[in-house]
Design a protein around this motif. Sequence first.
Motif, PDB file in Angstrom:
ATOM      1  N   ALA A 252      -3.100   6.847  11.747  1.00  0.00           N
ATOM      2  CA  ALA A 252      -1.995   6.267  10.968  1.00  0.00           C
ATOM      3  C   ALA A 252      -0.775   7.177  10.995  1.00  0.00           C
ATOM      4  CB  ALA A 252      -2.448   6.008   9.535  1.00  0.00           C
ATOM      5  N   ASP A 253      -0.972   8.479  10.831  1.00  0.00           N
ATOM      6  CA  ASP A 253       0.142   9.429  10.843  1.00  0.00           C
ATOM      7  C   ASP A 253       0.845   9.439  12.194  1.00  0.00           C
ATOM      8  OD1 ASP A 253      -0.426  10.097   8.234  1.00  0.00           O
ATOM      9  OD2 ASP A 253      -1.400  12.008   8.730  1.00  0.00           O
ATOM     10  N   ASN A 254       0.071   9.376  13.259  1.00  0.00           N
ATOM     11  CA  ASN A 254       0.636   9.365  14.607  1.00  0.00           C
ATOM     12  C   ASN A 254       1.473   8.112  14.834  1.00  0.00           C
ATOM     13  OD1 ASN A 254       1.138   9.539  17.350  1.00  0.00           O
ATOM     14  ND2 ASN A 254      -0.844  10.452  17.790  1.00  0.00           N
TER      15      ASN A 254
ATOM     16  N   PRO B  89      -3.514   1.926   5.722  1.00  0.00           N
ATOM     17  CA  PRO B  89      -4.526   2.549   4.858  1.00  0.00           C
ATOM     18  C   PRO B  89      -5.974   2.364   5.313  1.00  0.00           C
ATOM     19  CG  PRO B  89      -3.655   0.574   3.831  1.00  0.00           C
ATOM     20  CD  PRO B  89      -2.822   0.831   5.057  1.00  0.00           C
ATOM     21  N   ARG B  90      -6.251   1.407   6.170  1.00  0.00           N
ATOM     22  CA  ARG B  90      -7.633   1.186   6.615  1.00  0.00           C
ATOM     23  C   ARG B  90      -7.980   1.964   7.886  1.00  0.00           C
ATOM     24  NH1 ARG B  90      -7.044  -4.939   4.776  1.00  0.00           N
ATOM     25  NH2 ARG B  90      -4.963  -4.316   5.091  1.00  0.00           N
ATOM     26  N   GLU B  91      -7.023   2.735   8.379  1.00  0.00           N
ATOM     27  CA  GLU B  91      -7.235   3.509   9.603  1.00  0.00           C
ATOM     28  C   GLU B  91      -7.439   4.979   9.270  1.00  0.00           C
ATOM     29  OE1 GLU B  91      -7.700   2.204  12.559  1.00  0.00           O
ATOM     30  OE2 GLU B  91      -7.424   0.266  11.598  1.00  0.00           O
ATOM     31  N   ASP B  92      -7.989   5.691  10.236  1.00  0.00           N
ATOM     32  CA  ASP B  92      -8.102   7.137  10.075  1.00  0.00           C
ATOM     33  C   ASP B  92      -6.704   7.709   9.859  1.00  0.00           C
ATOM     34  OD1 ASP B  92     -10.813   7.030  10.498  1.00  0.00           O
ATOM     35  OD2 ASP B  92     -10.672   7.504  12.632  1.00  0.00           O
ATOM     36  N   THR B  93      -6.618   8.695   8.991  1.00  0.00           N
ATOM     37  CA  THR B  93      -5.333   9.278   8.636  1.00  0.00           C
ATOM     38  C   THR B  93      -4.588   9.813   9.846  1.00  0.00           C
ATOM     39  OG1 THR B  93      -6.269   9.873   6.498  1.00  0.00           O
ATOM     40  CG2 THR B  93      -4.212  10.941   7.109  1.00  0.00           C
ATOM     41  N   ASP B  94      -5.297  10.477  10.770  1.00  0.00           N
ATOM     42  CA  ASP B  94      -4.609  11.046  11.937  1.00  0.00           C
ATOM     43  C   ASP B  94      -4.011   9.952  12.819  1.00  0.00           C
ATOM     44  OD1 ASP B  94      -7.263  10.330  12.580  1.00  0.00           O
ATOM     45  OD2 ASP B  94      -7.330  11.716  14.278  1.00  0.00           O
TER      46      ASP B  94
ATOM     47  N   ALA C 287      -0.174   4.134   1.285  1.00  0.00           N
ATOM     48  CA  ALA C 287      -0.426   4.821   2.554  1.00  0.00           C
ATOM     49  C   ALA C 287      -0.087   3.896   3.721  1.00  0.00           C
ATOM     50  CB  ALA C 287      -1.893   5.229   2.638  1.00  0.00           C
TER      51      ALA C 287
ATOM     52  N   GLU D 297       0.830  -1.200   0.000  1.00  0.00           N
ATOM     53  CA  GLU D 297       0.000   0.000   0.000  1.00  0.00           C
ATOM     54  C   GLU D 297       0.867   1.253   0.000  1.00  0.00           C
ATOM     55  OE1 GLU D 297      -0.370  -2.358   2.390  1.00  0.00           O
ATOM     56  OE2 GLU D 297      -2.304  -3.279   1.943  1.00  0.00           O
TER      57      GLU D 297
ATOM     58  N   GLU E  80       2.835   6.206  12.551  1.00  0.00           N
ATOM     59  CA  GLU E  80       4.004   6.254  11.664  1.00  0.00           C
ATOM     60  C   GLU E  80       5.076   7.187  12.221  1.00  0.00           C
ATOM     61  OE1 GLU E  80       5.136   6.557   6.972  1.00  0.00           O
ATOM     62  OE2 GLU E  80       3.373   7.662   7.655  1.00  0.00           O
TER      63      GLU E  80
END
Length: 175
Positions: free
Chosen positions: A143-145, A136-141, A133, A131, A147
């Motif tokens: 996932a970003d946290n 990718p199946r999680e809320d962006t905020d 992202a 993928e 990562e």
Amino acid sequence: MSERFDIAILGKRNLTSALRAANYNKLVSAGVTVLDGVGAFTSATDIVVTAGDGTKQTITAEKFIINTGAEPVMPKIPGLENNPYIYVSESLLDLDVLPERLTIIGGGYIGLEFASMYANFGSKVTILQIEDAFLPREDTDIADNIESVLARLINTARPYIAVMISSRDIVRRHI
């Protein structure tokens, strides 16, 4: 760092052994007949259990419930099958030596958990995921946290796919 790894693996082995014994003893004390051995279906209604000493016992029933747990999904990658340098989640916890480098195929929760754990023990960890992202199946905020926390410890190579495994090396291709 290897000392922390050694302590963690020993602790895992001791805990697993104690939990297995406790569960076994609970069943026995509740009056459940526990057969120790290897079972094999001989018909739709019969299972033969072979004990460690070679004795056999046949169990007959109309229905059997098989509850062995889940197994990891192995991707179809040339060189993966029967490779002594490939581990799944269960066998990765049975290592006696901390790997210097570890490449994890797949950036899901279990892969990330192992990546974080082994990076904290001192392994150089790379995650390959197809993928583009992160999570990718999680809320962006979220996932970003996650990562941003892992980025200090782990190399996330994406979008990459493992195309072949040759002995101890993974051939990867950017997609």
